[in-house]
Design a protein around this motif. Sequence first.
Motif, PDB file in Angstrom:
ATOM      1  N   CYS A 108      11.578  60.472  -4.616  1.00 24.14           N
ATOM      2  CA  CYS A 108      12.436  60.504  -5.810  1.00 24.14           C
ATOM      3  C   CYS A 108      13.261  58.840  -5.684  1.00 24.14           C
ATOM      4  O   CYS A 108      13.152  58.496  -6.672  1.00 24.14           O
ATOM      5  N   GLY A 109      13.867  58.864  -4.491  1.00 24.22           N
ATOM      6  CA  GLY A 109      14.461  57.443  -4.448  1.00 24.22           C
ATOM      7  C   GLY A 109      13.603  55.987  -4.705  1.00 24.22           C
ATOM      8  O   GLY A 109      13.916  55.248  -5.283  1.00 24.22           O
ATOM      9  N   THR A 110      12.414  56.496  -3.892  1.00 21.08           N
ATOM     10  CA  THR A 110      11.428  55.371  -4.239  1.00 21.08           C
ATOM     11  C   THR A 110      10.936  54.972  -5.576  1.00 21.08           C
ATOM     12  O   THR A 110      10.832  53.948  -6.142  1.00 21.08           O
ATOM     13  N   TYR A 111      10.865  56.257  -6.516  1.00 12.09           N
ATOM     14  CA  TYR A 111      10.432  56.138  -7.716  1.00 12.09           C
ATOM     15  C   TYR A 111      11.615  55.458  -8.662  1.00 12.09           C
ATOM     16  O   TYR A 111      11.246  54.521  -9.425  1.00 12.09           O
ATOM     17  N   LEU A 112      12.710  55.767  -8.447  1.00 11.11           N
ATOM     18  CA  LEU A 112      13.678  55.063  -9.036  1.00 11.11           C
ATOM     19  C   LEU A 112      13.963  53.596  -8.762  1.00 11.11           C
ATOM     20  O   LEU A 112      14.294  52.762  -9.752  1.00 11.11           O
ATOM     21  N   ASP A 113      13.791  53.376  -7.407  1.00  8.91           N
ATOM     22  CA  ASP A 113      13.887  51.851  -6.988  1.00  8.91           C
ATOM     23  C   ASP A 113      12.767  51.159  -7.568  1.00  8.91           C
ATOM     24  O   ASP A 113      13.115  49.832  -8.240  1.00  8.91           O
ATOM     25  N   PHE A 114      11.553  51.573  -7.695  1.00 11.39           N
ATOM     26  CA  PHE A 114      10.304  50.938  -8.428  1.00 11.39           C
ATOM     27  C   PHE A 114      10.972  50.676  -9.773  1.00 11.39           C
ATOM     28  O   PHE A 114      10.636  49.658 -10.356  1.00 11.39           O
ATOM     29  N   ALA A 115      11.568  51.316 -10.514  1.00  6.41           N
ATOM     30  CA  ALA A 115      11.675  51.069 -11.978  1.00  6.41           C
ATOM     31  C   ALA A 115      12.960  50.192 -11.918  1.00  6.41           C
ATOM     32  O   ALA A 115      12.910  49.367 -12.941  1.00  6.41           O
ATOM     33  N   GLU A 116      13.841  50.088 -11.086  1.00  8.28           N
ATOM     34  CA  GLU A 116      14.804  49.292 -11.059  1.00  8.28           C
ATOM     35  C   GLU A 116      14.641  47.927 -10.618  1.00  8.28           C
ATOM     36  O   GLU A 116      15.085  46.926 -11.158  1.00  8.28           O
ATOM     37  N   SER A 132       0.564  59.869  -8.478  1.00  8.64           N
ATOM     38  CA  SER A 132       1.934  59.776  -7.999  1.00  8.64           C
ATOM     39  C   SER A 132       2.859  61.103  -8.437  1.00  8.64           C
ATOM     40  O   SER A 132       3.589  61.802  -7.913  1.00  8.64           O
ATOM     41  N   MET A 133       2.357  61.794  -9.417  1.00 14.33           N
ATOM     42  CA  MET A 133       2.704  63.134  -9.898  1.00 14.33           C
ATOM     43  C   MET A 133       2.239  64.179  -8.751  1.00 14.33           C
ATOM     44  O   MET A 133       3.205  64.869  -8.297  1.00 14.33           O
ATOM     45  N   LEU A 134       1.158  63.903  -8.106  1.00 20.69           N
ATOM     46  CA  LEU A 134       0.595  64.866  -7.022  1.00 20.69           C
ATOM     47  C   LEU A 134       1.400  64.707  -5.790  1.00 20.69           C
ATOM     48  O   LEU A 134       1.842  65.810  -5.086  1.00 20.69           O
ATOM     49  N   ILE A 135       1.950  63.606  -5.472  1.00 19.83           N
ATOM     50  CA  ILE A 135       2.773  63.354  -4.591  1.00 19.83           C
ATOM     51  C   ILE A 135       4.045  64.060  -4.466  1.00 19.83           C
ATOM     52  O   ILE A 135       4.527  64.521  -3.540  1.00 19.83           O
ATOM     53  N   LEU A 136       4.496  63.963  -6.055  1.00 19.43           N
ATOM     54  CA  LEU A 136       5.811  64.485  -6.266  1.00 19.43           C
ATOM     55  C   LEU A 136       5.714  66.308  -6.062  1.00 19.43           C
ATOM     56  O   LEU A 136       6.714  66.853  -5.539  1.00 19.43           O
ATOM     57  N   VAL A 137       4.497  66.788  -6.567  1.00 20.87           N
ATOM     58  CA  VAL A 137       4.479  68.463  -6.405  1.00 20.87           C
ATOM     59  C   VAL A 137       4.329  68.783  -5.031  1.00 20.87           C
ATOM     60  O   VAL A 137       4.791  69.633  -4.403  1.00 20.87           O
ATOM     61  N   GLU A 138       3.411  67.828  -4.282  1.00 19.47           N
ATOM     62  CA  GLU A 138       3.465  68.263  -2.820  1.00 19.47           C
ATOM     63  C   GLU A 138       4.688  68.151  -1.922  1.00 19.47           C
ATOM     64  O   GLU A 138       4.844  69.108  -1.260  1.00 19.47           O
ATOM     65  N   ALA A 139       5.634  67.434  -2.410  1.00 21.18           N
ATOM     66  CA  ALA A 139       6.866  67.054  -1.590  1.00 21.18           C
ATOM     67  C   ALA A 139       7.628  68.108  -2.027  1.00 21.18           C
ATOM     68  O   ALA A 139       8.423  68.859  -1.099  1.00 21.18           O
ATOM     69  N   ALA A 143       6.000  73.589 -12.226  1.00 22.57           N
ATOM     70  CA  ALA A 143       6.807  73.146 -13.531  1.00 22.57           C
ATOM     71  C   ALA A 143       8.190  72.665 -12.951  1.00 22.57           C
ATOM     72  O   ALA A 143       8.460  71.625 -13.722  1.00 22.57           O
ATOM     73  N   ASP A 144       8.718  72.764 -11.908  1.00 25.23           N
ATOM     74  CA  ASP A 144       9.951  72.170 -11.548  1.00 25.23           C
ATOM     75  C   ASP A 144       9.651  70.878 -11.228  1.00 25.23           C
ATOM     76  O   ASP A 144      10.602  70.034 -11.576  1.00 25.23           O
ATOM     77  N   ALA A 145       8.469  70.501 -10.685  1.00 27.08           N
ATOM     78  CA  ALA A 145       8.268  69.277 -10.558  1.00 27.08           C
ATOM     79  C   ALA A 145       8.089  68.221 -11.550  1.00 27.08           C
ATOM     80  O   ALA A 145       8.576  67.060 -11.623  1.00 27.08           O
ATOM     81  N   THR A 146       7.462  69.046 -12.739  1.00 30.56           N
ATOM     82  CA  THR A 146       7.406  68.209 -14.037  1.00 30.56           C
ATOM     83  C   THR A 146       8.810  67.914 -14.377  1.00 30.56           C
ATOM     84  O   THR A 146       9.279  66.791 -15.069  1.00 30.56           O
ATOM     85  N   ALA A 147       9.660  69.066 -14.308  1.00 30.50           N
ATOM     86  CA  ALA A 147      11.099  68.998 -14.774  1.00 30.50           C
ATOM     87  C   ALA A 147      11.971  67.701 -14.286  1.00 30.50           C
ATOM     88  O   ALA A 147      12.571  66.828 -14.746  1.00 30.50           O
ATOM     89  N   LEU A 148      11.605  67.779 -12.746  1.00 31.57           N
ATOM     90  CA  LEU A 148      12.217  66.743 -11.847  1.00 31.57           C
ATOM     91  C   LEU A 148      11.613  65.333 -12.363  1.00 31.57           C
ATOM     92  O   LEU A 148      12.507  64.427 -12.290  1.00 31.57           O
TER      93      LEU A 148
END
Length: 215
Positions: free
Chosen positions: A106-114, A149-156, A173-178
């Motif tokens: 999650c932190g890396t995703y936000l860092d990439f956008a920033e 990328s979404m699959l990585i989030l779901v697996e985590a 569903a919760d990974a999608t919400a996240l």
Amino acid sequence: MTQAVPARQPRTRTRNRRGEGGRLREEIIVAAAALLDETGDQHAVTLRSVARRAGIATPSIYPHFPDQPAIMLAVVRREFAGLERRLASVVQEAGDNPRRRLLAVCGTYLDFAEQHPQRYRTMFGGLWTPTLGDNSLSETDLTLLGAQSMLILVEALGACAAAGMTTSDDVPADATALWVGLHGLAHQRIVSPSYPWPKDISERVILSLARLEAA
């Protein structure tokens, strides 16, 4: 309003040797991404401006890309691939602790956008929206963009659920919400940089939407 960017002098480029056409294609994509970073405007990414930035004549682009939308699509695909590599890398670096892996993703995703705000907005339709049928782009192609990328989030998140670290009872569903929460935060921080964001806003979003138990 987009700020005017001083014109750059075209750089001198060494001609590719035979069989190195792939290198020129990559240089064209890099040039387009750089223009996007500087201007925040897809309309500034033209065949002429890209050619100038890459140090080539405009006709040299055509063996690699038929038009500007094809270049933009290549930029988007390249950035999604780069994001996927970064997420996969932090999963490995985070070790065996599922909670640490999820927070790192999650932190890396936000860092990439920033770090790449204009590229990020382009990836998700904020600056450029592809048209189905253009450049052989199908609805399946659009669905696959970002799928890894979404699959990585779901697996985590799934690993956290398996370890009893989250109250999630529907991981996909919760990974999608996240992801929606992460994307919303990333986008709003880009477009509203002057807003007094709480220092722990990332943690609040992640912990709440991932339904993580207290550490």
